[in-house]
Motif scaffolding. Structure first.
Motif, short mmCIF file in Angstrom:
data_model
loop_
_atom_site.label_atom_id
_atom_site.label_comp_id
_atom_site.label_asym_id
_atom_site.label_seq_id
_atom_site.Cartn_x
_atom_site.Cartn_y
_atom_site.Cartn_z
N LEU A 1 0.84 -1.21 0.00
CA LEU A 1 0.00 0.00 0.00
C LEU A 1 0.87 1.26 0.00
N MET B 1 2.09 5.48 -2.80
CA MET B 1 1.95 6.90 -2.47
C MET B 1 2.94 7.82 -3.19
N PHE C 1 -3.36 9.40 0.53
CA PHE C 1 -4.34 9.72 -0.52
C PHE C 1 -5.72 9.70 0.14
N LEU D 1 -9.47 10.26 -0.33
CA LEU D 1 -10.65 10.44 -1.18
C LEU D 1 -11.92 9.97 -0.46
N THR D 2 -11.85 8.75 0.09
CA THR D 2 -13.04 8.13 0.72
C THR D 2 -13.55 8.96 1.90
N CYS E 1 -19.31 7.87 1.64
CA CYS E 1 -19.12 7.43 0.26
C CYS E 1 -17.70 6.91 0.02
N SER F 1 -17.24 3.79 -2.78
CA SER F 1 -17.37 3.43 -4.20
C SER F 1 -17.86 4.61 -5.02
N THR G 1 -11.90 9.29 5.35
CA THR G 1 -11.76 8.08 6.15
C THR G 1 -11.05 6.99 5.36
N ALA G 2 -10.66 5.94 6.08
CA ALA G 2 -10.00 4.76 5.49
C ALA G 2 -8.64 5.09 4.91
N VAL G 3 -8.03 6.18 5.34
CA VAL G 3 -6.82 6.69 4.69
C VAL G 3 -5.59 5.88 5.12
N THR G 4 -4.99 5.16 4.17
CA THR G 4 -3.77 4.40 4.44
C THR G 4 -2.64 5.36 4.78
N ALA H 1 -9.46 -2.20 -0.83
CA ALA H 1 -8.76 -0.93 -1.10
C ALA H 1 -8.79 -0.62 -2.61
N THR I 1 -13.88 -2.13 -4.90
CA THR I 1 -14.25 -3.53 -4.69
C THR I 1 -14.42 -4.25 -6.03
N ASP J 1 -17.06 -5.60 -7.19
CA ASP J 1 -18.30 -5.20 -7.86
C ASP J 1 -18.07 -3.97 -8.73
N ILE J 2 -17.36 -3.00 -8.18
CA ILE J 2 -17.11 -1.76 -8.93
C ILE J 2 -16.21 -2.06 -10.13
N TYR K 1 -25.92 3.24 -13.97
CA TYR K 1 -26.37 4.61 -13.64
C TYR K 1 -25.58 5.58 -14.47
C1 LIG Z 1 -7.01 -1.52 3.58
C2 LIG Z 1 -7.73 -0.37 2.96
C3 LIG Z 1 -7.01 0.74 2.58
C4 LIG Z 1 -7.66 1.85 2.02
N1 LIG Z 1 -6.94 2.95 1.73
C5 LIG Z 1 -7.58 4.06 1.27
C6 LIG Z 1 -6.86 5.27 1.05
O1 LIG Z 1 -5.64 5.33 1.24
N2 LIG Z 1 -7.55 6.36 0.64
C7 LIG Z 1 -8.88 6.34 0.43
O2 LIG Z 1 -9.44 7.36 0.04
N3 LIG Z 1 -9.62 5.20 0.63
C8 LIG Z 1 -8.99 4.07 1.06
N4 LIG Z 1 -9.70 2.93 1.29
C9 LIG Z 1 -11.15 2.94 1.08
C10 LIG Z 1 -11.58 2.11 -0.13
O3 LIG Z 1 -11.18 2.70 -1.33
C11 LIG Z 1 -13.11 1.94 -0.03
O4 LIG Z 1 -13.36 1.16 1.13
C12 LIG Z 1 -13.71 1.27 -1.23
O5 LIG Z 1 -13.67 2.12 -2.36
C13 LIG Z 1 -15.19 0.86 -0.99
O6 LIG Z 1 -15.89 1.91 -0.43
P1 LIG Z 1 -16.77 1.66 0.91
O7 LIG Z 1 -15.90 0.93 1.88
O8 LIG Z 1 -17.32 2.97 1.33
O9 LIG Z 1 -17.91 0.67 0.48
P2 LIG Z 1 -19.32 1.09 -0.21
O10 LIG Z 1 -19.08 1.98 -1.35
O11 LIG Z 1 -20.25 1.53 0.85
O12 LIG Z 1 -19.77 -0.34 -0.74
C14 LIG Z 1 -20.24 -1.34 0.16
C15 LIG Z 1 -20.54 -2.61 -0.65
O13 LIG Z 1 -21.53 -2.32 -1.65
C16 LIG Z 1 -21.02 -2.66 -2.93
N5 LIG Z 1 -21.45 -1.67 -3.92
C17 LIG Z 1 -21.41 -0.31 -3.80
N6 LIG Z 1 -21.87 0.27 -4.93
C18 LIG Z 1 -22.19 -0.74 -5.76
C19 LIG Z 1 -22.70 -0.78 -7.10
N7 LIG Z 1 -22.96 0.31 -7.80
N8 LIG Z 1 -22.90 -2.00 -7.67
C20 LIG Z 1 -22.62 -3.14 -6.98
N9 LIG Z 1 -22.15 -3.17 -5.72
C21 LIG Z 1 -21.91 -1.98 -5.13
C22 LIG Z 1 -19.50 -2.66 -2.80
O14 LIG Z 1 -18.90 -3.52 -3.74
C23 LIG Z 1 -19.31 -3.15 -1.37
O15 LIG Z 1 -19.32 -4.56 -1.33
C24 LIG Z 1 -9.07 1.81 1.83
C25 LIG Z 1 -9.78 0.66 2.21
C26 LIG Z 1 -9.13 -0.40 2.77
C27 LIG Z 1 -9.93 -1.62 3.18
#
Ligand SMILES: Cc1cc2nc3c(=O)[nH]c(=O)nc-3n(C[C@H](O)[C@H](O)[C@H](O)COP(=O)(O)OP(=O)(O)OC[C@H]3O[C@@H](n4cnc5c(N)ncnc54)[C@H](O)[C@@H]3O)c2cc1C
Length: 386
Positions: free
Chosen positions: A89, A93, A125, A127-128, A132, A134, A157-160, A363, A366, A368-369, A386
């Motif tokens: 991870l 950066m 980085f 963004l999350t 929100c 995904s 949040t979730a910022v590595t 990270a 997912t 699905d996305i 969408y």
């Molecule tokens: C170890 C780790 C490190 C990370 N590091 C960073 C980082 O450095 N910076 C940062 O900004 N973020 C980071 N993230 C966040 C990561 O990018 C998000 O967790 C990821 O994009 C999913 O967003 P969410 O957790 O909000 O899930 P959600 O968007 O809430 O999704 C929840 C579930 O619903 C599903 N889903 C959502 N929308 C759809 C759709 N349209 N169709 C089908 N299924 C869908 C998803 O697949 C998932 O299973 C990190 C996450 C982890 C676990």
């Protein structure tokens, strides 16, 4: 489709990285009790050795020209992540900083990019947001212009590396009425008044210091805007292709290490008077894992070679991101089962690998996305959900 192969320069890079990792990274890799020191020290060591500068031109502190390509960057990611998954991870950066600070002034590059590429400063980085992940277009953090400053308010949040980073690349809305065209990208030093951080207690990759970062009227000079106002969403999306291929390789590196440890164990563990490696239920799992890892690596390096050739690669990057972590997690799971009860112990490295590898499934998007992206690329935007 072009056929991909490694050059002599690639093989040499891998050879050097393995020597470096064995000496400098592997011995300290699992000292999770010394969290802050560990990731800072590891990144610093990689920076000192120059490997954070692979695929970055020498004029910005990067490496020799023969390693300025994405396949070299992939090799570096694979070898570092094999030595320590947190580096899988963290290694993203400096490249993100390199790409985004390219849009800033020389003074900003000197002040931030050079120390980041040397491993002297950590970046993250952001963004999350809590509401929100995904749906990155829906971010709510605000960036309001106030003469020569921007004032940032909101929560990431979730910022590595969030707990340890010196500076963050932050995405915020500078115009709420324009949707994704109202998103902008900022560099934010994390010692400014108004910033608070809180850590996650993660199941794996604990040394990554994943955190939430809250900004309450944080004032940054206007020159810390990267690129133009309104370009931020596209700048973020441009980072994802290489990140996704890289994380595919990082996940496969976990599977490869687990496989090697499992083969060693299976050769010496005796059941029913024989090494368990002789039982097909064990050896076939090993054969299947080796096949899947090889196929995944081919997909990742092919995808990086597409970038090197200036060819379209978004579909392939999304394929790497959903499939490689998925098969890696399955492989590590199967390996854990081959270790039997001992693998279920928290102290055993295979259980930590199992907890670590799942991070790569979530990270940077997912499965699905990723499948939405692949099907969009295959069938056209009009068939997006969408
Ligand atoms: C170890 C780790 C490190 C990370 N590091 C960073 C980082 O450095 N910076 C940062 O900004 N973020 C980071 N993230 C966040 C990561 O990018 C998000 O967790 C990821 O994009 C999913 O967003 P969410 O957790 O909000 O899930 P959600 O968007 O809430 O999704 C929840 C579930 O619903 C599903 N889903 C959502 N929308 C759809 C759709 N349209 N169709 C089908 N299924 C869908 C998803 O697949 C998932 O299973 C990190 C996450 C982890 C676990």
């Amino acid at each position: 489709m072009s056929v991909f192969s490694f050059s002599e320069a690639h093989d040499f890079l891998r050879h050097e990285l393995r020597k470096f990792a064995q000496k400098e990274i592997v011995p300290g890799a699992r000292e999770e009790s010394k969290l802050d020191q560990t990731i800072r020290d590891l990144v610093r060591k990689v920076g000192d050795a120059g490997y954070l500068g692979v695929n970055i031109p020498a004029k910005y502190g990067g490496m020799t020209a023969e390693w300025v390509n994405w396949v070299s960057w992939g090799i570096t990611m694979e070898e570092l992540a094999k030595a320590d998954p947190v580096l899988g991870l963290a290694f993203l950066m400096p490249m993100i900083a390199n790409q985004l600070l390219a849009k800033s002034t020389d003074e900003m590059k000197q002040q931030w990019l050079t120390p980041i590429i040397r491993g002297q400063k950590l970046t993250c980085f952001a963004l999350t947001e809590p509401e929100c992940g995904s749906d990155a277009a829906a971010i709510k953090m605000r960036g309001v212009k106030d003469r020569d400053y921007y004032i940032l308010t909101g929560e990431k949040t979730a910022v590595t590396l969030g707990m340890y980073a010196d500076v963050a690349i932050v995405f915020a809305k500078t115009d709420m009425s324009k949707g994704i065209r109202g998103t902008s990208c900022f560099l934010v030093p994390l010692d400014l008044p108004g910033i608070t951080k809180s850590p996650f207690s993660d199941m794996g990759l604990r040394a990554a210091g994943r955190a939430s970062i809250t900004m309450d009227n944080v004032r940054i000079p206007a020159k810390y805007l990267l690129g133009e106002e309104g370009q931020g969403f596209y700048m973020a999306m441009e980072q994802f292709d290489f990140m996704r291929i890289g994380l595919g390789l990082a996940a496969l590196a976990q599977a490869q290490t687990a496989l090697e440890e499992t083969m060693d164990y299976a050769k010496q563990r005796i059941a029913f008077g024989q090494p368990i490696a002789k039982f097909e239920a064990v050896s076939f799992k090993i054969a299947e894992a080796a096949t899947l890892i090889e196929a995944g690596r081919c997909l990742c390096y092919h995808s990086f070679s597409l970038i090197d050739q200036g060819l379209s690669h978004t579909k392939e990057a999304a394929m790497c991101k959903w499939w490689c972590p998925r098969i890696a997690a399955e492989i590590v799971h199967n390996c854990l089962l081959i270790f039997g009860h001992i693998g279920y112990s928290e102290e055993h490295s295979i259980s930590q690998r199992f907890r670590d590898v799942i991070a790569f499934e979530i990270a940077d998007g997912t499965a699905d996305i990723m499948k939405i992206i692949i099907s969009r690329e295959l069938m056209g935007r009009e068939f997006r959900p969408y």
